[in-house]
Design a protein around this motif. Structure first.
Motif, PDB file in Angstrom:
ATOM      1  N   ILE A   1       0.864  -1.180   0.000  1.00 32.84           N
ATOM      2  CA  ILE A   1       0.000   0.000   0.000  1.00 32.84           C
ATOM      3  C   ILE A   1       0.898   1.227   0.000  1.00 32.84           C
ATOM      4  O   ILE A   1       1.886   1.293   0.724  1.00 32.84           O
ATOM      5  N   VAL A   2       0.562   2.197  -0.825  1.00 31.64           N
ATOM      6  CA  VAL A   2       1.399   3.381  -1.004  1.00 31.64           C
ATOM      7  C   VAL A   2       0.605   4.626  -0.631  1.00 31.64           C
ATOM      8  O   VAL A   2      -0.545   4.793  -1.057  1.00 31.64           O
ATOM      9  N   ARG A   3       1.226   5.451   0.178  1.00 36.53           N
ATOM     10  CA  ARG A   3       0.662   6.766   0.499  1.00 36.53           C
ATOM     11  C   ARG A   3       1.334   7.795  -0.383  1.00 36.53           C
ATOM     12  O   ARG A   3       2.561   7.852  -0.465  1.00 36.53           O
ATOM     13  N   VAL A   4       0.549   8.624  -1.057  1.00 39.99           N
ATOM     14  CA  VAL A   4       1.068   9.662  -1.934  1.00 39.99           C
ATOM     15  C   VAL A   4       0.663  11.018  -1.380  1.00 39.99           C
ATOM     16  O   VAL A   4      -0.517  11.306  -1.202  1.00 39.99           O
ATOM     17  N   GLU A   5       1.657  11.818  -1.071  1.00 43.19           N
ATOM     18  CA  GLU A   5       1.431  13.202  -0.650  1.00 43.19           C
ATOM     19  C   GLU A   5       1.687  14.109  -1.843  1.00 43.19           C
ATOM     20  O   GLU A   5       2.694  13.968  -2.522  1.00 43.19           O
ATOM     21  N   ARG A   6       0.767  15.019  -2.077  1.00 44.00           N
ATOM     22  CA  ARG A   6       0.930  15.956  -3.194  1.00 44.00           C
ATOM     23  C   ARG A   6       0.714  17.374  -2.693  1.00 44.00           C
ATOM     24  O   ARG A   6      -0.176  17.644  -1.907  1.00 44.00           O
ATOM     25  N   GLY A   7       1.544  18.277  -3.174  1.00 42.99           N
ATOM     26  CA  GLY A   7       1.422  19.677  -2.808  1.00 42.99           C
ATOM     27  C   GLY A   7       2.304  20.521  -3.688  1.00 42.99           C
ATOM     28  O   GLY A   7       2.661  20.131  -4.811  1.00 42.99           O
ATOM     29  N   VAL A   8       2.686  21.683  -3.193  1.00 42.80           N
ATOM     30  CA  VAL A   8       3.505  22.620  -3.953  1.00 42.80           C
ATOM     31  C   VAL A   8       4.698  23.027  -3.095  1.00 42.80           C
ATOM     32  O   VAL A   8       4.529  23.493  -1.961  1.00 42.80           O
ATOM     33  N   ILE A   9       5.888  22.818  -3.618  1.00 46.17           N
ATOM     34  CA  ILE A   9       7.126  23.260  -2.984  1.00 46.17           C
ATOM     35  C   ILE A   9       7.945  24.017  -4.021  1.00 46.17           C
ATOM     36  O   ILE A   9       8.218  23.500  -5.109  1.00 46.17           O
ATOM     37  N   ASN A  10       8.314  25.246  -3.688  1.00 42.60           N
ATOM     38  CA  ASN A  10       9.117  26.095  -4.574  1.00 42.60           C
ATOM     39  C   ASN A  10       8.398  26.396  -5.877  1.00 42.60           C
ATOM     40  O   ASN A  10       9.029  26.586  -6.908  1.00 42.60           O
ATOM     41  N   ARG A  11       7.077  26.407  -5.824  1.00 46.77           N
ATOM     42  CA  ARG A  11       6.173  26.629  -6.957  1.00 46.77           C
ATOM     43  C   ARG A  11       6.098  25.423  -7.888  1.00 46.77           C
ATOM     44  O   ARG A  11       5.406  25.466  -8.906  1.00 46.77           O
ATOM     45  N   GLY A  12       6.776  24.342  -7.556  1.00 45.42           N
ATOM     46  CA  GLY A  12       6.668  23.116  -8.329  1.00 45.42           C
ATOM     47  C   GLY A  12       5.702  22.152  -7.655  1.00 45.42           C
ATOM     48  O   GLY A  12       5.677  22.028  -6.427  1.00 45.42           O
ATOM     49  N   ILE A  13       4.907  21.461  -8.432  1.00 52.90           N
ATOM     50  CA  ILE A  13       4.009  20.437  -7.888  1.00 52.90           C
ATOM     51  C   ILE A  13       4.836  19.191  -7.608  1.00 52.90           C
ATOM     52  O   ILE A  13       5.632  18.762  -8.441  1.00 52.90           O
ATOM     53  N   TYR A  14       4.673  18.646  -6.413  1.00 58.03           N
ATOM     54  CA  TYR A  14       5.480  17.496  -6.019  1.00 58.03           C
ATOM     55  C   TYR A  14       4.591  16.335  -5.619  1.00 58.03           C
ATOM     56  O   TYR A  14       3.432  16.499  -5.237  1.00 58.03           O
ATOM     57  N   ASP A  15       5.158  15.142  -5.699  1.00 54.81           N
ATOM     58  CA  ASP A  15       4.583  13.914  -5.146  1.00 54.81           C
ATOM     59  C   ASP A  15       5.624  13.249  -4.273  1.00 54.81           C
ATOM     60  O   ASP A  15       6.803  13.189  -4.643  1.00 54.81           O
ATOM     61  N   LEU A  16       5.195  12.736  -3.129  1.00 58.20           N
ATOM     62  CA  LEU A  16       6.013  11.880  -2.279  1.00 58.20           C
ATOM     63  C   LEU A  16       5.238  10.596  -2.060  1.00 58.20           C
ATOM     64  O   LEU A  16       4.122  10.623  -1.538  1.00 58.20           O
ATOM     65  N   ALA A  17       5.806   9.472  -2.474  1.00 55.40           N
ATOM     66  CA  ALA A  17       5.137   8.185  -2.370  1.00 55.40           C
ATOM     67  C   ALA A  17       5.982   7.241  -1.533  1.00 55.40           C
ATOM     68  O   ALA A  17       7.205   7.175  -1.697  1.00 55.40           O
ATOM     69  N   VAL A  18       5.327   6.489  -0.641  1.00 59.82           N
ATOM     70  CA  VAL A  18       6.065   5.599   0.249  1.00 59.82           C
ATOM     71  C   VAL A  18       5.144   4.484   0.722  1.00 59.82           C
ATOM     72  O   VAL A  18       3.919   4.675   0.829  1.00 59.82           O
ATOM     73  N   LEU A  19       5.706   3.297   0.951  1.00 60.99           N
ATOM     74  CA  LEU A  19       4.925   2.208   1.532  1.00 60.99           C
ATOM     75  C   LEU A  19       4.315   2.670   2.850  1.00 60.99           C
ATOM     76  O   LEU A  19       4.982   3.323   3.667  1.00 60.99           O
ATOM     77  N   PHE A  20       3.057   2.281   3.080  1.00 67.50           N
ATOM     78  CA  PHE A  20       2.335   2.839   4.227  1.00 67.50           C
ATOM     79  C   PHE A  20       1.348   1.811   4.777  1.00 67.50           C
ATOM     80  O   PHE A  20       0.671   1.112   4.029  1.00 67.50           O
TER      81      PHE A  20
END
Length: 791
Positions: free
Chosen positions: A240-259
């Motif tokens: 199972i993967v948790r994906v965090e999405r937001g904006v850092i430095n005006r770039g859209i980011y994703d962080l995905a990790v087993l959760f």
């Protein structure tokens, strides 16, 4: 995992010996000991003077015998002590919020005066504000949940619209599970499970063939979920993967990790299936659009996720979305800081990517050593400024070949097309003449600052076609963009202009300093020496190849670089320094693309820089070569993981962005990290050949060259502007030029020809990166990092 909004906070880690031990803490006791000295504070998530978003992970080192229960922490005079507790890892951790923009003073004291205090000033900036730069590029159009029509915008992949012009947007999380379906033909595909809305499909759903499907707590059945065994974990866990999405430095980011949705995750106690390591996927190509977008690189990286790595992507670390390499490094710095604060301390931050993604890895390692702990390179280019040498040379050559001087000379000699192509090949240095066609078509217009119509090579003979489509590299309405006659103050859209905060402007202009130069370059020199072209062809070539002006227009004269642009490229490490990239493990996975743009010699260009700048030692770079029929991604990640584990044991970093040296990298090098190739005849990929002499003779793996190397330049190809020497016909050996040809060459090379025997180029100097551009273009070396002082 507990989440916060984008408000400011400060996380403190407190380390002490003798935790909760010792007596005599009552300050009213007549026998109370004097306060213990030696308290200090250090930042774990970055530099104290480069904190962003109000967050910083901090360690308070207490003197031996101090009792953490007596600790008082205040920020800006506000008491945050109630947030602290002794954690299971033996550290006292706490959450402090409300950092203001600018300077913030942390004060650590003892409530009973049992130990001396300390203070440290943090400098905080907004999550989307510039830190290494004086400004970010504008205009910059934020993405919206749905693609805009009245105002053109990209779809963000987020459910809420930005709240300001810096694209600040609420962070969101989603859960996905890996299905039991096998990947591949007839099975599932590792595609994004949440595609972006389009005008035709405003509410897209997860593709039925996606290997990742939405996980719904309490609804998704465990029997549907695949399992995986991460590195360092003995038992399989649900995938199972948790994906965090937001904006850092005006770039859209994703962080995905087993959760594990049934367990908490805090920065001081991460879930155990996470290896404490990150793979940051850098996207390819190159460009400078003024639009925020979702990342081109993907968090759907089964190789990394299944092994317990977090996967990080950000649209501004995709080269197609951002060619400002200092901005790339700044974005990585902010991403890394955010991950440490939200998920826990890191044991490794590894790059991964091909082509433009290789450029970004190399340049981050050179511009800001220590940000990346390992590089996984595919289709290597050392950097963008020296890649541009080959692009500009090829643009000049394909246009020259299509012009009357060359075509007339070829017709006069009655040569067949095959014979003409062979001469072009000898001059270009590639497998055949098609390589320069590919460069010209793909990136020949990348430095156009205004609206343009692309000139394309349309057949193997090199015929040119001007596209009827008018476009610009900003992707903005034509009326907003620079035009030398009608809109000289308009937005300039070239590669250097996208990083004008780095390069500065050329004197008396509004354009960025640039590094393109071919003064003194003798195109086709080695082809002449080998007999592949005649003296007349050599003279005609150099007479007519010309150059380009600062607006990337073809001109009869040679291109001339700006002196300040040359200095900045070298000093800042934007032209990748062999010294800087020797400080990081590199696994280079090389597959051939000899009729495209990804040539085998590029990996060895990087190696030549390493050897030259490190006394002949290039051992931190490993090259794995194949014909492309096998993926080496899993092998690379396992080898890099082993390498980093050894480094962490043998040469632990004093801070998260501390820089190791090449000797430390080599001492930790694992047995699995060695040069090898798979020969094209080895269809089962069963034999790793370690003799590169054998590898080099295999047709797909042959190392060729470039137009600049055929002109006599080194394979390191890091001389932006060559030093000159007087034209001397004795240097041509037994090649004879007529009096008339000599006169023509003297006119072409009135200032001299390149003297490749002289080390370095004009204004070439060692890299002194990292440089800070916050005070303006050109950059200055970083000041000493602030340290705490006793109270």
């Amino acid at each position: 995992m507990m989440r916060r909004g984008r408000g400011a906070r400060l996380v403190l880690l407190v380390a002490a010996t003798g935790l909760l031990s010792g007596c005599g803490d009552d300050e009213n006791s007549p026998t109370a000991a004097p306060p213990l000295s030696g308290t200090s504070i250090k930042i774990l998530s970055g530099r104290a003077d480069m904190v962003t978003d109000g967050d910083a992970l901090v360690e308070v080192v207490l003197p031996t015998g101090a009792v953490p229960a007596n600790l008082r922490v205040a920020v800006g005079g506000r008491d945050q002590s109630s947030n602290f507790a002794l954690r299971s890892n033996g550290r006292v951790t706490g959450l402090v919020s409300g950092l203001a923009a600018g300077a913030n003073v942390i004060e650590v004291t003892a409530t009973n005066n049992s130990f001396a205090g300390a203070r440290l000033t943090l400098t905080n900036a907004g999550i989307n504000a510039p830190v290494l730069l004086s400004s970010h590029i504008n205009p910059y159009i934020c993405a919206t949940p749905q693609p805009g029509t009245a105002t053109v915008t990209n779809a963000s992949g987020l459910s809420t619209a930005p709240t300001d012009t810096q694209c600040t947007t609420r962070t969101e999380t989603k859960l996905y599970y890996r299905t039991l379906t096998a990947a591949g033909t007839g099975g599932c595909a590792f595609v994004l499970p949440d595609p972006s809305p389009t005008a035709a499909n405003p509410n897209p759903t997860t593709p039925a063939n996606s290997c990742f499907q939405p996980y719904v707590t309490g609804t998704t059945q465990a029997a549907l979920i695949a399992t995986t065994t991460p590195i360092g974990v003995t038992a399989a866990v649900p995938y199972i993967v948790r994906v965090e999405r937001g904006v850092i430095n005006r770039g859209i980011y994703d962080l995905a990790v087993l959760f594990d949705p049934n367990r908490p995750w805090t920065f001081e106690s991460p879930q155990p299936q996470w290896a404490g390591k990150v793979v940051h996927n850098f996207g390819g190509s190159t460009g400078q659009p003024r639009f925020q977008a979702r990342p081109n690189s993907s968090w759907v990286d089964d190789t990394a996720l299944s092994r317990g790595y977090m996967v990080a992507v950000n649209s501004l670390t995709d080269s197609a979305n951002n060619s400002n390499r200092v901005l790339v490094a700044e974005t990585v710095m902010k991403m890394k800081e955010h991950i440490i604060e939200q998920y826990g301390e890191l044991r490794g931050y590894i790059g991964n990517g091909a082509s433009g993604g290789a450029i970004n890895q190399n340049t981050v390692a050179s511009i800001a050593p220590g940000l990346l702990d390992g590089l996984q390179i595919q289709l290597d280019f050392a950097d963008s400024v020296t890649t541009a040498i080959e692009v500009s040379d090829c643009v000049q050559l394909v246009n020259f070949y299509a012009g009357p001087a060359w075509t007339g000379l070829m017709r006069q000699q009655g040569l067949s097309q095959a014979q003409i192509n062979a001469k072009k090949t000898a001059i270009n240095g590639h497998l055949d003449q098609l390589g320069c066609h590919s460069w010209s078509n793909a990136f020949g217009s990348a430095n156009k600052p205004g609206n343009y119509q692309a000139v394309l090579v349309i057949n193997a003979a090199g015929a040119l076609f001007t596209s009827p489509t008018v476009t610009n590299n900003c992707r903005l309405p034509a009326a907003q963009v620079y035009d030398p006659a009608s809109n000289p103050g308009g937005i300039r859209c070239s590669d250097p202009d996208a990083a004008i905060a780095v390069w500065g402007t050329a004197p008396g202009t509004n354009r960025a300093n640039q590094t393109n130069d071919n003064v003194g370059v003798q195109y086709g020199l080695k082809a002449l020496q080998s007999g592949a072209i005649t003296a007349e062809e050599f003279v005609t070539l150099n007479e007519g190849v010309g150059g380009s002006d600062a607006d990337s227009n073809l001109i009869p004269q040679r291109s001339t670089a700006d002196a300040e642009g040359l200095r900045i490229a070298y000093r800042a490490g934007i032209l990748v320094s062999g010294t800087q990239v020797s400080r990081v493990p590199i696994i280079d996975q090389r597959t051939p693309d000899e009729q495209g743009i990804h040539y085998n010699w590029r990996s060895f260009s990087q190696r030549d820089r390493l050897a030259r700048d490190n006394g002949g030692n290039f051992g931190n770079q490993v090259i794995w070569r194949s014909n492309g029929g096998i993926s080496l991604a899993s092998r690379s990640l396992v080898a890099m993981d082993t390498w980093l584990n050894a480094l962490n044991a043998q040469a632990p970093k004093a801070s998260t962005n501390a820089v190791r040296n090449q000797a430390q990298i080599l001492a930790a090098k694992p047995a699995a990290a060695f040069d090898f190739c798979y020969l094209s005849t080895d269809t089962s990929y069963s034999t790793q050949v370690r003799d590169f002499g054998i590898c080099d003779s295999d047709p797909p793996l042959v190392i060729r060259s470039s137009p600049r190397q055929v002109a006599g330049g080194p394979r390191a190809e890091d001389i932006l502007k060559c030093q000159l020497k007087a034209l001397n016909f004795a240097d041509y050996g037994n090649i004879t030029f007529t009096t008339e040809q000599q006169s023509r060459l003297r006119a072409v090379f009135a200032g001299g020809v390149c003297d490749w025997s002289r080390p370095g180029g004009v204004n070439q100097e060692p890299s002194v990166s990292p440089l800070n551009f916050a005070a303006g273009p050109g950059g200055v070396p970083f000041a000493a990092e602030p340290v705490s002082t006793p109270i």
